[in-house]
Design an enzyme around this catalytic site. Structure first.
Site, short mmCIF file in Angstrom:
data_model
loop_
_atom_site.label_atom_id
_atom_site.label_comp_id
_atom_site.label_asym_id
_atom_site.label_seq_id
_atom_site.Cartn_x
_atom_site.Cartn_y
_atom_site.Cartn_z
N SER A 104 0.81 -1.24 0.00
CA SER A 104 0.00 0.00 0.00
C SER A 104 0.83 1.28 0.00
O SER A 104 0.36 2.32 0.43
CB SER A 104 -0.97 0.03 1.20
OG SER A 104 -1.83 -1.07 1.15
N GLU A 155 5.96 -5.57 -9.48
CA GLU A 155 6.11 -6.81 -8.69
C GLU A 155 7.52 -7.41 -8.85
O GLU A 155 7.70 -8.62 -8.99
CB GLU A 155 5.04 -7.83 -9.06
CG GLU A 155 3.61 -7.34 -8.90
CD GLU A 155 3.21 -7.04 -7.45
OE1 GLU A 155 3.92 -7.46 -6.52
OE2 GLU A 155 2.18 -6.37 -7.25
N GLN A 163 2.39 -15.76 -1.09
CA GLN A 163 0.94 -15.95 -1.01
C GLN A 163 0.34 -14.68 -1.57
O GLN A 163 0.41 -13.62 -0.96
CB GLN A 163 0.47 -16.17 0.43
CG GLN A 163 -1.04 -16.29 0.56
CD GLN A 163 -1.50 -16.39 1.99
OE1 GLN A 163 -1.06 -17.26 2.72
NE2 GLN A 163 -2.38 -15.48 2.40
#
Length: 199
Positions: A12, A94, A177
């Site tokens: 975030s 990412e 995850q």
């Protein structure tokens, strides 16, 4: 001069919205970019760069076997042949999921093709260990910058990612995850070890 950039931050911290903003700015000036993301992240579909605020774009998914240097070299050659001009920048979201060979390929793009590569991602996982991609970017990047956000609990600077399951902290499990706000909170060091306790 082309450089390899690594911009990291906790969950975030605005990494994805920043990469989308950079892509827009290049394209608004008529410059070609290659927008890429890890093929591991499938929250919004493989090959999608999606921000929590609702903006998203299609990107080239990076698989474990992919050679980023070969892809960029070929894309750049094809763009020039079509008259679209030289590739101005490679943007990778990412980036924590990159393998060491991917990071070395990014460095080779900068050094041999003279194309800047900007990577965005997490530095550490939910157990505060470096991801493979992040570790190698910290070693090989020319420029490293932290993107800041605040702790889910207290508003201090967040430096860690707390994995949660139904709001309860999780400290064991697989490193990867995939999840968003329902699975991870950005937290300060105190609240990583003492979630929910008043500081």
């Amino acid at each position: 001069m082309a450089q390899l950039f690594f911009r990291y931050g906790a969950m975030s911290s605005g990494k994805t919205i920043e990469i989308l903003k950079v892509a827009h700015n290049y394209e608004a000036q008529g410059r070609k970019i290659a927008l890429m993301t890890s093929g591991v992240d499938d929250r919004s579909g493989v090959g999608t760069v999606a921000s929590r605020i609702g903006i998203q774009r299609t990107a080239v998914p990076i698989t474990e076997e992919m050679n980023i240097f070969d892809y960029v070299k070929e894309k750049s050659k094809m763009d020039v042949a079509r008259g679209d001009g030289k590739l101005a920048c490679v943007l990778i979201d990412e980036a924590q999921f990159l393998k060491r060979h991917h990071v070395l390929e990014c460095a080779k793009i900068v050094d041999e093709l003279k194309i800047p590569v900007m990577t965005f991602g997490l530095k550490n996982d939910f157990q505060n260990r470096l991801f493979e991609g992040s570790e190698n970017l910290l070693i090989f990047a020319d420029k490293i910058e932290e993107m800041k956000t605040i702790c889910h609990y207290c508003g201090h600077k967040a430096t860690m990612n707390l994995r949660v399951n139904y709001g309860m902290p999780v400290y064991e499990g697989e490193q990867v995850q995939i999840g968003g706000d329902e699975s991870y909170y950005p937290v300060c060091r105190f609240h990583y070890f003492n979630p929910g306790v008043e500081r």
